[in-house]
Design an enzyme around this catalytic site. Sequence first.
Site, PDB file in Angstrom:
ATOM      1  N   GLU A 240      -9.498  -1.928   5.115  1.00  0.00           N
ATOM      2  CA  GLU A 240     -10.169  -1.602   6.376  1.00  0.00           C
ATOM      3  C   GLU A 240     -11.435  -2.440   6.548  1.00  0.00           C
ATOM      4  OE1 GLU A 240      -8.769   0.101   8.600  1.00  0.00           O
ATOM      5  OE2 GLU A 240      -8.045   2.061   7.978  1.00  0.00           O
TER       6      GLU A 240
ATOM      7  N   ASP B 179       0.810  -1.222   0.000  1.00  0.00           N
ATOM      8  CA  ASP B 179       0.000   0.000   0.000  1.00  0.00           C
ATOM      9  C   ASP B 179       0.841   1.268   0.000  1.00  0.00           C
ATOM     10  OD1 ASP B 179       0.997  -0.412   2.549  1.00  0.00           O
ATOM     11  OD2 ASP B 179      -0.933  -0.720   3.492  1.00  0.00           O
TER      12      ASP B 179
ATOM     13  N   HIS C  23      -7.181  -4.612  10.045  1.00  0.00           N
ATOM     14  CA  HIS C  23      -6.895  -4.365   8.624  1.00  0.00           C
ATOM     15  C   HIS C  23      -5.577  -5.016   8.207  1.00  0.00           C
ATOM     16  CE1 HIS C  23      -4.821  -0.476   9.964  1.00  0.00           C
ATOM     17  NE2 HIS C  23      -3.921  -0.981   9.161  1.00  0.00           N
TER      18      HIS C  23
ATOM     19  N   ASP D 260      -7.624  -2.655  14.084  1.00  0.00           N
ATOM     20  CA  ASP D 260      -9.002  -3.001  13.737  1.00  0.00           C
ATOM     21  C   ASP D 260      -9.063  -4.216  12.810  1.00  0.00           C
ATOM     22  OD1 ASP D 260      -7.919  -1.890  11.474  1.00  0.00           O
ATOM     23  OD2 ASP D 260      -9.357  -0.248  11.301  1.00  0.00           O
TER      24      ASP D 260
END
Length: 245
Positions: free
Chosen positions: A143, A67, A138, A136
């Site tokens: 996400e 990313d 990810h 979380d």
Amino acid sequence: MKIIRAENYNDMSRKAANIIAAQVILKPDSVLGLATGGTPLGIYKQLVEWYKKGDVDFSEVTTVNLDEYRGLPKEHNQSYWHFMQVNLFNHINIKANHVYIPNGSDMNIERVCKEYDDIIQSVGGIDLQLLGIGNDGHIGFNEPSTVFETGTHCVNLTESTIEANKRFFQSREEVPKQAYTMGIKAIMQAEKVLMVANGESKADIIKKALFGPVTPEIPASILQIHHDFVLVADKAALSEIDVAI
Ligand code: GLP
């Protein structure tokens, strides 16, 4: 799924670096999917050390990073491009034209994503994908609520991710709000997936992701059904898992 328990961060880093080094030794022209974040830093340091000793050769390796922040030029000191140069690429013999990272400075979402999916295809897919995990759940920047079949796409970062990543910037306001990320599809198509996690702060999400239901609310949970998934984690990150490993 295979879980490898490490004593601490250093032990986790060495064990994971060993798996990557073995991959490169067994297949010198491997395509490595690489990750950023604090967790893989020790792995990169170890790989550089082994490279300098002559133990690993990266001359035929290709890398595709997961990313990049959308809107950050390469040269920005918090771009993932910069992170990879400083922490790995500048210190090993990888060829500059064998290194791929989504182009964060190009604001044309469609173009960036298509280009990146084409690159992943043209290099023949990923042999080994290295992953960290966000608080979380990810992976890359996929996400919660990410559709599992997606290719490279642009995401709006969650508040939790912006909060976690602000430590790298001068202020919270400076953290980019969007990123380009490889999709779950390419990650799941990797021959081998290697996740690393350390510290108590990851214990809860590791338990939910690997022992809870497979759900888009926790993107990493999809790895439960990957055919060759290895987690290398320290004791602290495994402290919520109560099954015998
Ligand atoms: C970022 C990266 C992820 C990484 C995550 C966790 O959001 N895009 O690839 O896994 O941070 O980072 P850390 O390893 O610092 O906990």
